[in-house]
Write a protein that holds these residues in place. Structure first.
Motif, mmCIF file in Angstrom:
data_model
loop_
_atom_site.group_PDB
_atom_site.id
_atom_site.type_symbol
_atom_site.label_atom_id
_atom_site.label_comp_id
_atom_site.label_asym_id
_atom_site.label_seq_id
_atom_site.Cartn_x
_atom_site.Cartn_y
_atom_site.Cartn_z
ATOM 1 N N SER A 194 0.627 -1.239 -0.021
ATOM 2 C CA SER A 194 0.092 -0.008 -0.050
ATOM 3 C C SER A 194 0.976 1.264 0.080
ATOM 4 C CB SER A 194 -1.051 0.035 1.178
ATOM 5 O OG SER A 194 -0.493 0.400 2.201
ATOM 6 N N HIS A 195 2.138 1.179 -0.028
ATOM 7 C CA HIS A 195 3.143 2.324 0.033
ATOM 8 C C HIS A 195 3.408 2.545 -1.438
ATOM 9 C CE1 HIS A 195 3.161 1.961 4.368
ATOM 10 N NE2 HIS A 195 3.760 0.916 4.315
ATOM 11 N N GLY A 196 3.406 1.933 -2.258
ATOM 12 C CA GLY A 196 3.709 2.250 -3.677
ATOM 13 C C GLY A 196 2.786 1.340 -4.705
ATOM 14 N N TRP A 197 2.111 2.050 -5.437
ATOM 15 C CA TRP A 197 1.063 1.416 -6.166
ATOM 16 C C TRP A 197 1.341 1.303 -7.829
ATOM 17 C CZ3 TRP A 197 -3.369 -0.557 -4.368
ATOM 18 C CH2 TRP A 197 -3.680 -0.321 -3.093
ATOM 19 N N LYS A 198 1.156 0.168 -8.272
ATOM 20 C CA LYS A 198 1.419 -0.041 -9.858
ATOM 21 C C LYS A 198 0.312 -0.146 -10.409
ATOM 22 C CE LYS A 198 4.193 -2.947 -13.028
ATOM 23 N NZ LYS A 198 5.031 -4.330 -13.006
ATOM 24 N N ALA A 199 0.193 0.779 -11.353
ATOM 25 C CA ALA A 199 -1.014 0.986 -12.280
ATOM 26 C C ALA A 199 -1.195 -0.590 -13.131
ATOM 27 C CB ALA A 199 -0.940 1.970 -13.120
ATOM 28 N N ILE A 200 -2.519 -0.736 -13.410
ATOM 29 C CA ILE A 200 -2.624 -1.897 -14.186
ATOM 30 C C ILE A 200 -3.319 -1.295 -15.340
ATOM 31 C CG2 ILE A 200 -4.042 -3.917 -14.356
ATOM 32 C CD1 ILE A 200 -4.480 -4.052 -11.183
ATOM 33 N N GLY A 201 -2.387 -1.358 -16.523
ATOM 34 C CA GLY A 201 -2.768 -0.530 -17.455
ATOM 35 C C GLY A 201 -2.778 0.972 -17.505
ATOM 36 N N VAL A 202 -3.495 1.582 -17.929
ATOM 37 C CA VAL A 202 -3.884 3.092 -18.161
ATOM 38 C C VAL A 202 -5.172 3.529 -17.832
ATOM 39 C CG1 VAL A 202 -1.883 3.489 -19.609
ATOM 40 C CG2 VAL A 202 -4.398 3.059 -20.378
ATOM 41 N N PRO A 203 -5.706 4.773 -17.279
ATOM 42 C CA PRO A 203 -6.827 5.032 -16.854
ATOM 43 C C PRO A 203 -7.842 4.839 -18.349
ATOM 44 C CG PRO A 203 -5.246 6.423 -16.007
ATOM 45 C CD PRO A 203 -4.540 5.588 -16.755
ATOM 46 N N LYS A 204 -9.001 4.539 -18.172
ATOM 47 C CA LYS A 204 -9.962 4.427 -19.196
ATOM 48 C C LYS A 204 -11.194 5.353 -18.785
ATOM 49 C CE LYS A 204 -7.346 1.833 -21.898
ATOM 50 N NZ LYS A 204 -6.869 2.049 -22.969
ATOM 51 N N VAL A 205 -11.811 5.867 -20.000
ATOM 52 C CA VAL A 205 -13.102 6.556 -19.975
ATOM 53 C C VAL A 205 -14.147 5.669 -20.172
ATOM 54 C CG1 VAL A 205 -14.188 8.319 -21.109
ATOM 55 C CG2 VAL A 205 -11.808 8.826 -21.051
ATOM 56 N N LEU A 206 -15.016 5.693 -19.123
ATOM 57 C CA LEU A 206 -16.382 5.091 -19.271
ATOM 58 C C LEU A 206 -17.289 5.656 -20.165
ATOM 59 C CD1 LEU A 206 -16.464 4.174 -15.587
ATOM 60 C CD2 LEU A 206 -15.955 2.510 -17.344
ATOM 61 N N PRO A 207 -18.299 5.227 -20.464
ATOM 62 C CA PRO A 207 -19.647 5.920 -21.386
ATOM 63 C C PRO A 207 -20.051 6.976 -20.431
ATOM 64 C CG PRO A 207 -19.672 3.424 -21.557
ATOM 65 C CD PRO A 207 -18.474 3.621 -20.737
ATOM 66 N N SER A 208 -20.569 8.009 -21.021
ATOM 67 C CA SER A 208 -20.893 8.946 -20.231
ATOM 68 C C SER A 208 -21.972 8.867 -19.075
ATOM 69 C CB SER A 208 -21.250 10.251 -21.222
ATOM 70 O OG SER A 208 -22.419 9.777 -22.220
ATOM 71 N N LYS A 209 -22.844 7.973 -19.550
ATOM 72 C CA LYS A 209 -23.757 7.678 -18.566
ATOM 73 C C LYS A 209 -23.443 7.131 -17.113
ATOM 74 C CE LYS A 209 -24.592 2.693 -20.113
ATOM 75 N NZ LYS A 209 -25.550 1.976 -20.412
ATOM 76 N N TYR A 210 -22.047 6.798 -17.158
ATOM 77 C CA TYR A 210 -21.753 6.506 -15.732
ATOM 78 C C TYR A 210 -20.857 7.419 -15.121
ATOM 79 C CZ TYR A 210 -22.481 1.687 -17.463
ATOM 80 O OH TYR A 210 -23.175 0.359 -17.844
ATOM 81 N N ALA A 211 -20.897 8.740 -15.751
ATOM 82 C CA ALA A 211 -19.906 9.652 -15.037
ATOM 83 C C ALA A 211 -20.599 10.316 -13.548
ATOM 84 C CB ALA A 211 -19.661 10.967 -16.173
ATOM 85 N N GLY A 212 -20.223 10.008 -12.586
ATOM 86 C CA GLY A 212 -20.571 10.101 -11.327
ATOM 87 C C GLY A 212 -22.120 9.538 -10.817
ATOM 88 N N ALA A 213 -22.477 8.592 -11.822
ATOM 89 C CA ALA A 213 -23.690 7.937 -11.708
ATOM 90 C C ALA A 213 -23.380 7.112 -10.197
ATOM 91 C CB ALA A 213 -24.125 7.099 -12.786
ATOM 92 N N PRO A 214 -24.680 6.769 -9.547
ATOM 93 C CA PRO A 214 -24.596 5.812 -8.289
ATOM 94 C C PRO A 214 -24.023 4.386 -8.980
ATOM 95 C CG PRO A 214 -26.793 7.180 -8.324
ATOM 96 C CD PRO A 214 -25.980 7.459 -9.794
ATOM 97 N N ILE A 215 -23.193 3.681 -8.157
ATOM 98 C CA ILE A 215 -22.862 2.492 -8.306
ATOM 99 C C ILE A 215 -22.745 1.770 -6.988
ATOM 100 C CG2 ILE A 215 -21.321 3.090 -10.431
ATOM 101 C CD1 ILE A 215 -19.027 3.135 -8.499
ATOM 102 N N LYS A 216 -22.751 0.377 -7.195
ATOM 103 C CA LYS A 216 -22.598 -0.367 -5.996
ATOM 104 C C LYS A 216 -21.253 -1.136 -6.081
ATOM 105 C CE LYS A 216 -27.357 -1.716 -5.023
ATOM 106 N NZ LYS A 216 -28.433 -2.739 -4.703
ATOM 107 N N LEU A 217 -20.519 -1.363 -4.934
ATOM 108 C CA LEU A 217 -19.298 -1.965 -4.985
ATOM 109 C C LEU A 217 -19.289 -3.669 -4.550
ATOM 110 C CD1 LEU A 217 -17.439 0.817 -2.865
ATOM 111 C CD2 LEU A 217 -18.146 0.825 -5.281
ATOM 112 N N GLY A 218 -18.533 -4.310 -4.953
ATOM 113 C CA GLY A 218 -18.468 -5.581 -4.843
ATOM 114 C C GLY A 218 -17.211 -6.381 -4.987
ATOM 115 N N ILE A 219 -17.158 -7.699 -4.304
ATOM 116 C CA ILE A 219 -15.994 -8.474 -4.264
ATOM 117 C C ILE A 219 -16.327 -9.741 -4.530
ATOM 118 C CG2 ILE A 219 -13.848 -9.245 -3.002
ATOM 119 C CD1 ILE A 219 -14.729 -6.858 -0.765
ATOM 120 N N ARG A 220 -15.592 -10.414 -5.372
ATOM 121 C CA ARG A 220 -15.868 -12.024 -5.436
ATOM 122 C C ARG A 220 -14.745 -12.719 -5.931
ATOM 123 N NH1 ARG A 220 -17.657 -13.597 -11.570
ATOM 124 N NH2 ARG A 220 -16.748 -15.312 -10.660
ATOM 125 N N THR A 221 -15.035 -14.154 -6.034
ATOM 126 C CA THR A 221 -13.656 -14.850 -6.279
ATOM 127 C C THR A 221 -14.021 -15.392 -7.623
ATOM 128 O OG1 THR A 221 -15.021 -16.814 -5.382
ATOM 129 C CG2 THR A 221 -13.454 -15.867 -3.907
#
Length: 240
Positions: A194-221
């Motif tokens: 957690s002291h040094g982070w390595k990016a996974i690829g590069v930041p990506k632009v989502l479709p405009s409908k997701y800009a600030g839109a409510p989302i839920k968070l999840g974890i899975r295997t």
């Protein structure tokens, strides 16, 4: 003036592209001034059994979440939604290794605001459907005998689901994954400490409908045909 102003002390490791490090230290302090000692409280899990839906998982604010073999895959989904910028960070506290091959994977994901675990595809042979359903996800894969973590970020575009890959020279049995949204840009990172982070690829632009839109968070295997899995994690959320 910095000559007498209060300050904090710290030290760190500089990786220098080495594959690993293991250093034990014993810090001491000598000071002619006043010293105010403080303790850092243990992190608290954002998820507990009162604000999630779950399959094969138990969560508490003090212990985090334990994903263990009670279903083909285990999953957790927040019951509340998150608007605006959000950083979803999951620390792997403990991860048992089963057998000698590839292990079950761990994933963080952003889901639509109306998502429920009945709608999120997490069953056998549903990996592709899962990637098409979620807004974005970051997942890892480790091997029993290889000190490396392979990672993948999936994300939605106007033309469908795309992905990019990453990795680093440590085994994510006690590391970190992070999935972030800033505006309508999504990014993913990994870290051994957690002291040094390595990016996974590069930041990506989502479709405009997701800009600030409510989302839920999840974890899975992701089972990956492994015989079993048991992964303990500490999920935290930062919003701005």
């Amino acid at each position: 003036s910095y000559r007498t102003a209060p300050l904090k002390l710290g030290y760190r490791i500089k990786r220098e592209w080495k594959s690993a490090y293991d250093i034990t230290t014993h810090p001491t302090i000598t000071s002619n001034g006043a010293v105010t000692a403080s303790t850092t409280s243990d992190p608290q899990s954002y998820f507990d059994d009162d604000n999630i839906e779950r399959i094969g998982t138990s969560c508490s604010s003090s212990e985090g979440c334990n994903l263990a073999l009670d279903a083909y895959n285990s999953a957790v989904l927040s019951t509340e939604t998150f608007s605006g910028d959000v950083s979803f960070i999951v620390k792997v506290e403990n991860r048992k290794v089963f057998g000698t091959g590839y292990q079950s994977g761990l994933a963080l994901f952003f889901a639509p605001a109306d998502a429920t675990l009945n709608l999120v595809p997490t069953g056998r042979n549903e990996d592709g459907a899962f990637n098409d359903y979620v807004i974005a996800a970051v997942s890892d894969k480790i091997h029993a005998s290889i000190d490396h973590t392979w990672t993948t970020m999936k994300y939605q575009t106007d033309s469908g689901t795309l992905s990019q890959s990453g990795g680093d020279g440590y085994k994510n049995t006690q590391g970190y994954l992070m999935l972030e949204r800033a505006g309508n840009v999504v990014s993913a990172s990994m870290s051994a400490n957690s002291h040094g982070w390595k990016a996974i690829g590069v930041p990506k632009v989502l479709p405009s409908k997701y800009a600030g839109a409510p989302i839920k968070l999840g974890i899975r295997t992701f089972r990956n045909w492994a015989s079993s899995y048991e992964i303990s994690v500490m999920p935290t959320v930062e919003q701005s």
